[in-house]
Design a protein around this motif. Sequence first.
Motif, PDB file in Angstrom:
ATOM      1  N   ASP A   6       0.818  -1.258  -0.165  1.00 43.84           N
ATOM      2  CA  ASP A   6       0.010   0.062  -0.103  1.00 43.84           C
ATOM      3  C   ASP A   6       0.961   1.199   0.022  1.00 43.84           C
ATOM      4  O   ASP A   6       1.927   1.190   0.646  1.00 43.84           O
ATOM      5  CB  ASP A   6      -0.924  -0.087   1.347  1.00 43.84           C
ATOM      6  CG  ASP A   6      -2.164   0.831   1.190  1.00 43.84           C
ATOM      7  OD1 ASP A   6      -3.289   0.274   0.640  1.00 43.84           O
ATOM      8  OD2 ASP A   6      -1.950   1.886   1.433  1.00 43.84           O
ATOM      9  N   VAL A   7       0.380   2.331  -0.893  1.00 41.91           N
ATOM     10  CA  VAL A   7       1.258   3.334  -0.879  1.00 41.91           C
ATOM     11  C   VAL A   7       0.274   4.711  -0.644  1.00 41.91           C
ATOM     12  O   VAL A   7      -0.753   4.840  -1.031  1.00 41.91           O
ATOM     13  CB  VAL A   7       1.792   3.455  -2.110  1.00 41.91           C
ATOM     14  CG1 VAL A   7       2.770   4.758  -2.528  1.00 41.91           C
ATOM     15  CG2 VAL A   7       2.608   2.463  -2.572  1.00 41.91           C
ATOM     16  N   VAL A   8       0.824   5.601   0.126  1.00 40.94           N
ATOM     17  CA  VAL A   8       0.144   6.906   0.398  1.00 40.94           C
ATOM     18  C   VAL A   8       1.168   7.830   0.162  1.00 40.94           C
ATOM     19  O   VAL A   8       2.427   8.136   0.477  1.00 40.94           O
ATOM     20  CB  VAL A   8      -0.142   7.049   2.044  1.00 40.94           C
ATOM     21  CG1 VAL A   8      -0.607   8.570   2.003  1.00 40.94           C
ATOM     22  CG2 VAL A   8      -1.120   5.924   2.066  1.00 40.94           C
ATOM     23  N   VAL A   9       0.673   9.197  -0.815  1.00 42.81           N
ATOM     24  CA  VAL A   9       1.728  10.107  -1.054  1.00 42.81           C
ATOM     25  C   VAL A   9       0.887  11.353  -0.693  1.00 42.81           C
ATOM     26  O   VAL A   9      -0.195  11.628  -1.112  1.00 42.81           O
ATOM     27  CB  VAL A   9       1.899  10.069  -2.733  1.00 42.81           C
ATOM     28  CG1 VAL A   9       2.782  11.543  -2.978  1.00 42.81           C
ATOM     29  CG2 VAL A   9       2.412   8.896  -3.251  1.00 42.81           C
ATOM     30  N   ASP A  10       1.587  12.062   0.027  1.00 38.15           N
ATOM     31  CA  ASP A  10       1.104  13.579   0.731  1.00 38.15           C
ATOM     32  C   ASP A  10       1.109  14.552  -0.606  1.00 38.15           C
ATOM     33  O   ASP A  10       2.190  15.149  -0.931  1.00 38.15           O
ATOM     34  CB  ASP A  10       1.605  13.920   1.861  1.00 38.15           C
ATOM     35  CG  ASP A  10       1.279  15.228   2.460  1.00 38.15           C
ATOM     36  OD1 ASP A  10       0.146  15.909   1.869  1.00 38.15           O
ATOM     37  OD2 ASP A  10       1.372  15.404   3.683  1.00 38.15           O
ATOM     38  N   LEU A  11       0.007  14.989  -1.168  1.00 33.02           N
ATOM     39  CA  LEU A  11      -0.298  16.106  -2.017  1.00 33.02           C
ATOM     40  C   LEU A  11      -0.728  17.351  -1.345  1.00 33.02           C
ATOM     41  O   LEU A  11      -1.372  18.133  -2.358  1.00 33.02           O
ATOM     42  CB  LEU A  11      -0.773  15.391  -3.198  1.00 33.02           C
ATOM     43  CG  LEU A  11      -0.268  14.393  -3.988  1.00 33.02           C
ATOM     44  CD1 LEU A  11      -0.958  13.751  -5.072  1.00 33.02           C
ATOM     45  CD2 LEU A  11       1.389  14.911  -4.304  1.00 33.02           C
ATOM     46  N   ARG A  68       4.405  15.793  -0.511  1.00 31.95           N
ATOM     47  CA  ARG A  68       5.461  15.104  -1.216  1.00 31.95           C
ATOM     48  C   ARG A  68       5.857  14.005  -0.869  1.00 31.95           C
ATOM     49  O   ARG A  68       6.683  13.073  -1.591  1.00 31.95           O
ATOM     50  CB  ARG A  68       6.269  15.863  -2.188  1.00 31.95           C
ATOM     51  CG  ARG A  68       5.457  17.160  -3.407  1.00 31.95           C
ATOM     52  CD  ARG A  68       6.607  17.621  -4.250  1.00 31.95           C
ATOM     53  NE  ARG A  68       5.752  18.323  -4.810  1.00 31.95           N
ATOM     54  CZ  ARG A  68       5.805  18.445  -6.179  1.00 31.95           C
ATOM     55  NH1 ARG A  68       6.157  17.439  -6.869  1.00 31.95           N
ATOM     56  NH2 ARG A  68       4.985  19.666  -6.863  1.00 31.95           N
ATOM     57  N   ALA A  69       5.782  13.767   0.508  1.00 29.87           N
ATOM     58  CA  ALA A  69       6.366  12.639   1.098  1.00 29.87           C
ATOM     59  C   ALA A  69       5.576  11.185   0.704  1.00 29.87           C
ATOM     60  O   ALA A  69       4.429  11.380   0.357  1.00 29.87           O
ATOM     61  CB  ALA A  69       6.158  12.568   2.598  1.00 29.87           C
ATOM     62  N   VAL A  70       6.343  10.094   0.532  1.00 28.39           N
ATOM     63  CA  VAL A  70       5.712   8.957   0.143  1.00 28.39           C
ATOM     64  C   VAL A  70       5.989   8.001   1.360  1.00 28.39           C
ATOM     65  O   VAL A  70       6.998   7.665   1.807  1.00 28.39           O
ATOM     66  CB  VAL A  70       6.355   8.435  -1.052  1.00 28.39           C
ATOM     67  CG1 VAL A  70       5.955   7.069  -1.494  1.00 28.39           C
ATOM     68  CG2 VAL A  70       6.217   9.274  -2.191  1.00 28.39           C
TER      69      VAL A  70
END
Length: 180
Positions: free
Chosen positions: A83-88, A96-98
């Motif tokens: 699972d992946v989360v990207v702060d936009l 932009r942290a992943v």
Amino acid sequence: MKAIPVPAIAGLYLFQPTPHRDERGFFSRTFDAGVARSVGLDPDAFLQDSVSRSVRGVLRGLHLRSGAGEAKLVRCSFGEVFDVVVDLRPDSPTFRAVETFRLSGDTQVSIYIPAGCAHGFQALSDIADVSYRIDRVHNPDEDVTIAYNDPELAIPWPLTPTLLSERDKTAPSLAEVLPT
């Protein structure tokens, strides 16, 4: 059940249950309104529950919603996913942290993903079911997709993707979606 903040992305939480196991299998609480409230989340804000089923290698994402965004509570209820989360969120201290996780039906850990973060996953098991609690009614006109293989994000997907939707195959880069 306990809520554990994930410092890499502001507002992201892991909700870790305590499955009760015996010879029959296990029983696990997968949501607790009191625990959600203890970290400032309104448990009544969730309006829809959904589930997706994927086979090994399927990659879904990276997806988010425009406008007010969409917060969600995500859990692999069966199988295993990367699972992946990207702060936009431009105003976030973790912009932009992943962050990546392995979620599985064995642990029943959930991730709370704040509005404005992109989300995606890849099925690692033969079958993987992912359950979602979403705080807004889905509006397809607000769907935004970012290329899963964007070099700027450099997400270390564990498997070569075997199947992607047309939307995911043709998704624009992060730079195209979120110009600097």
